[in-house]
Scaffold this active site. Structure first.
Site, PDB file in Angstrom:
ATOM      1  N   SER A 252       0.839  -1.192   0.000  1.00  0.00           N
ATOM      2  CA  SER A 252       0.000   0.000   0.000  1.00  0.00           C
ATOM      3  C   SER A 252       0.881   1.252   0.000  1.00  0.00           C
ATOM      4  O   SER A 252       2.093   1.176   0.183  1.00  0.00           O
ATOM      5  CB  SER A 252      -0.912   0.006   1.228  1.00  0.00           C
ATOM      6  N   HIS A 253       0.260   2.409  -0.202  1.00  0.00           N
ATOM      7  CA  HIS A 253       1.008   3.668  -0.194  1.00  0.00           C
ATOM      8  C   HIS A 253       1.584   3.925   1.188  1.00  0.00           C
ATOM      9  O   HIS A 253       0.990   3.567   2.219  1.00  0.00           O
ATOM     10  CB  HIS A 253       0.099   4.832  -0.597  1.00  0.00           C
ATOM     11  N   SER A 254       2.739   4.565   1.227  1.00  0.00           N
ATOM     12  CA  SER A 254       3.374   4.914   2.493  1.00  0.00           C
ATOM     13  C   SER A 254       2.523   5.924   3.250  1.00  0.00           C
ATOM     14  O   SER A 254       1.811   6.735   2.640  1.00  0.00           O
ATOM     15  CB  SER A 254       4.770   5.486   2.247  1.00  0.00           C
ATOM     16  N   ASP A 263       4.021   3.253  -4.288  1.00  0.00           N
ATOM     17  CA  ASP A 263       4.489   4.618  -4.514  1.00  0.00           C
ATOM     18  C   ASP A 263       5.270   4.774  -5.814  1.00  0.00           C
ATOM     19  O   ASP A 263       5.609   5.901  -6.198  1.00  0.00           O
ATOM     20  CB  ASP A 263       5.364   5.064  -3.341  1.00  0.00           C
TER      21      ASP A 263
END
Length: 613
Positions: A252-254, A263
């Site tokens: 998942s995105h940071s 990302d």
């Protein structure tokens, strides 16, 4: 043309009428016992990445439990719950997030913040998935803080089993395909292939690009399979991520600092867009298209992308309509880079032809305006980031802000530093993203938009890097020279990112930050994009070892698939309401969705259905 417009309008209407805004409320802490149903820091529900920790103590006093995750860099501990002998047993069990290590301190009930004089014990531990633990609190406070006694009651599961299994299956599939293809290539289909030479081997420097030894462009088609494959790879990962991506933090995105698999997707899309600008415009100019007609085309495309981005939202309230966005940033970046490139080509066509040795070696750098433009944009970005005064905030602050940072909450309104301040002044908070991923961790109260104004400067720069890759692929006839140049650019940018961030999560001069699109972030993603393009170019365009199939089909119809993935993500057969709602099911769902869209892309390719703006 009309059917394309109708399709876009139809998709937009579906988006506006099928999606709903959801909001999460912050949990109330310092209650009598731990809240059931969610982890103690309220990061996510108890379906993913949870350990069970039973707090035991013998003293008759009431204690206060303080907890914080190490993902919250530099954050204060949060008071979570009061515990006493009267607390029910069920309420002394804390659900602890297992994504990152957790710090725990147990103090007296009257403590305003943990210190040596009021702390019974402390512990820092990375708990395991569905593990059960017994944490014992000592009866008295010692002069030095003791470590809480932790006993494992039930051994935890390995949390990354699903993703490890998925990557293993993928690696085995790729290895099998390579072995099969190598055997076919070695024997050249019984030496009947027209690509085989007299020795039964495939030439290793075949490429669809014609050598360009002067400034007159070749009429050869400049559509490279490696570029379409690169774009398809990014889109495949988007389809996988939107469907759940297993709910693993590294996919998942940071949250704020650092970088994860997700990302890379948006920056690589921007990079490939820049590469396509050079190749596509050369095709148009070689066919005799005028600069004016090309400019009109790029203006229409930029406006269309921006318009779709504004409409591609889960609500249609004009009072709170979000102005920044992914497609909006695509449109702006495309307009700036394509326009500057067109001006460069116009000036280049009017200039006297040059054929010197040194000029021919560096003409991809000296003949164009885009690299000086990139330097100007980065300079403006850095000056605003470090020199723009933000009321109540340290000069040059780039952190997430929020009440958990600083000594006395002085960074509460400093989220995003200058980038967040500019967006809040320009768009107002009503027209920005309402709830960022960092807010869950840092408890920030002011918004910061990941597609804001200042980050658009670095996004344009990244698109220029992609344009540079396109020039390298087109202007140089030697496959070895093209690959070496791509790798040099890649290594230079990666080194630049390492220096700026000091190879540290948050303590570098310019930390790697996807939310702000920091200079170190675009340097890292751009550098790895150069390396990836060099590898794909070698495998697909030069040696023909791989045709790019089946990933290439997604890259050839990216706009249509991108809209489809966004609109249909909550519908069968792409996703379903989970039965168990855990990592394994989420990972299966994401892989299924990605491959289903891959199948759709193949069908569209066979039917010759393409949506181009």
């Amino acid at each position: 043309m009309m059917w394309k417009i109708s399709l876009i309008i139809t998709l937009t209407v579906i988006i506006l009428n099928t999606q709903r805004v959801t909001s999460d409320e912050h949990a109330e802490y310092t209650s009598d016992g731990f809240r059931p149903g969610r982890d103690v820091l309220d990061i996510h529900s108890s379906s993913y990445g949870i350990a069970y920790v039973q707090f035991n103590f013998d003293q008759e006093k009431t204690v206060l439990v303080w907890i914080q995750t190490e993902e919250c860099v530099g954050c204060k501990l949060l008071p979570i719950a009061y515990l006493s002998r009267k607390t029910e047993k069920e309420k002394t069990v804390a659900l602890i997030d297992t994504s990152w290590a957790t710090s725990i301190k147990v103090t007296t009930a009257t403590a305003t913040y943990p210190s040596i004089n009021n702390t019974y014990c402390e512990l820092r531990h990375h708990f395991g998935l569905i593990g059960e633990y017994n944490l014992t609190i000592p009866a008295t406070i010692h002069n030095t803080t003791a470590e809480c006694t932790l006993v494992i009651l039930k051994k935890p599961f390995y949390e990354n089993t699903a993703v490890l299994l998925g990557y293993t299956v993928g690696a085995v599939w790729i290895l099998g395909a390579l072995i099969w293809y190598y055997c076919i290539k070695r024997h050249c289909l019984g030496k009947k292939s027209t690509q085989c030479n007299g020795n039964g081997h495939v030439p290793h420097d075949q490429t669809p690009l014609a050598p360009v030894n002067d400034m007159k462009e070749s009429s050869t088609s400049l559509r490279l399979k490696s570029v379409d494959t690169f774009r398809g790879f990014a889109l495949f990962n988007i389809a996988q991520g939107i469907a759940g991506d297993g709910h693993y933090w590294f996919i998942s995105h940071s949250r704020y600092y650092g970088i994860t698999v997700a990302d890379f997707i948006f920056p690589w899309f921007v990079f490939v867009m820049g590469t396509s600008i050079h190749l596509a415009f050369n095709n148009l100019l070689s066919k005799g298209r005028s600069y004016r007609s090309i400019f009109k085309k790029l203006v229409v495309r930029s406006i269309t992308l921006f318009f779709l981005g504004v409409c591609f939202q889960p609500h249609n309230d004009l009072r709170t309509l979000r102005i920044p966005g992914v497609l909006q940033r695509f449109g702006i970046s495309y307009f700036v880079v394509a326009s500057s490139y067109l001006v460069s080509r116009r000036l280049l066509a009017r200039r006297k032809e040059r054929t010197g040795k040194w000029y021919m070696m560096f003409r991809d750098v000296t003949d164009y305006l885009e690299l000086p433009l990139a330097v100007c944009l980065i300079t403006i970005h850095l000056l605003l980031t470090f020199l723009l005064p933000v009321p109540g905030c340290p000069l040059g602050y780039q952190g997430p802000g929020g009440p958990l940072l600083g000594e006395n909450g002085e960074l509460t309104n400093c989220t995003g530093g200058a980038a967040g301040y500019i967006d809040r002044m320009f768009f107002t908070e009503a027209h920005m993203i309402t709830y960022s991923k960092s807010a869950k961790i840092y408890r920030s109260t002011v918004p910061v938009d990941p597609e804001g104004i200042l980050g658009t400067f670095t996004c344009i720069t990244l698109c220029i890097f992609g344009l540079q890759a396109g020039k390298i692929l087109h202007l140089f006839s030697s496959a070895k020279g093209r690959i070496i140049r791509l790798l040099i650019w890649g290594m230079a940018l990666i080194t630049c990112s390492a220096v700026l961030s000091k190879c540290h999560l948050a303590d570098g001069w310019i930390p790697i930050n996807k939310t702000l699109w920091s200079v170190s972030y675009i340097a890292l993603t751009g550098g790895l994009a150069f390396v990836a393009e060099a590898l794909l170019h070698f495998l697909i365009d030069v040696t023909h070892f791989w045709s790019g199939s089946p990933i290439i089909y997604m890259g050839m119809n990216s706009i249509l698939l991108y809209l489809g993935v966004g609109v249909l993500k909550d519908y069968l057969p792409f996703t379903w309401h989970p039965f168990y709602d855990n990592h394994s099911e989420s990972a299966i769902m994401s892989v299924w969705s990605a491959f289903f869209w891959l199948f759709i892309a193949y069908v569209l390719y066979r039917k010759k259905i393409f949506l181009r703006l």
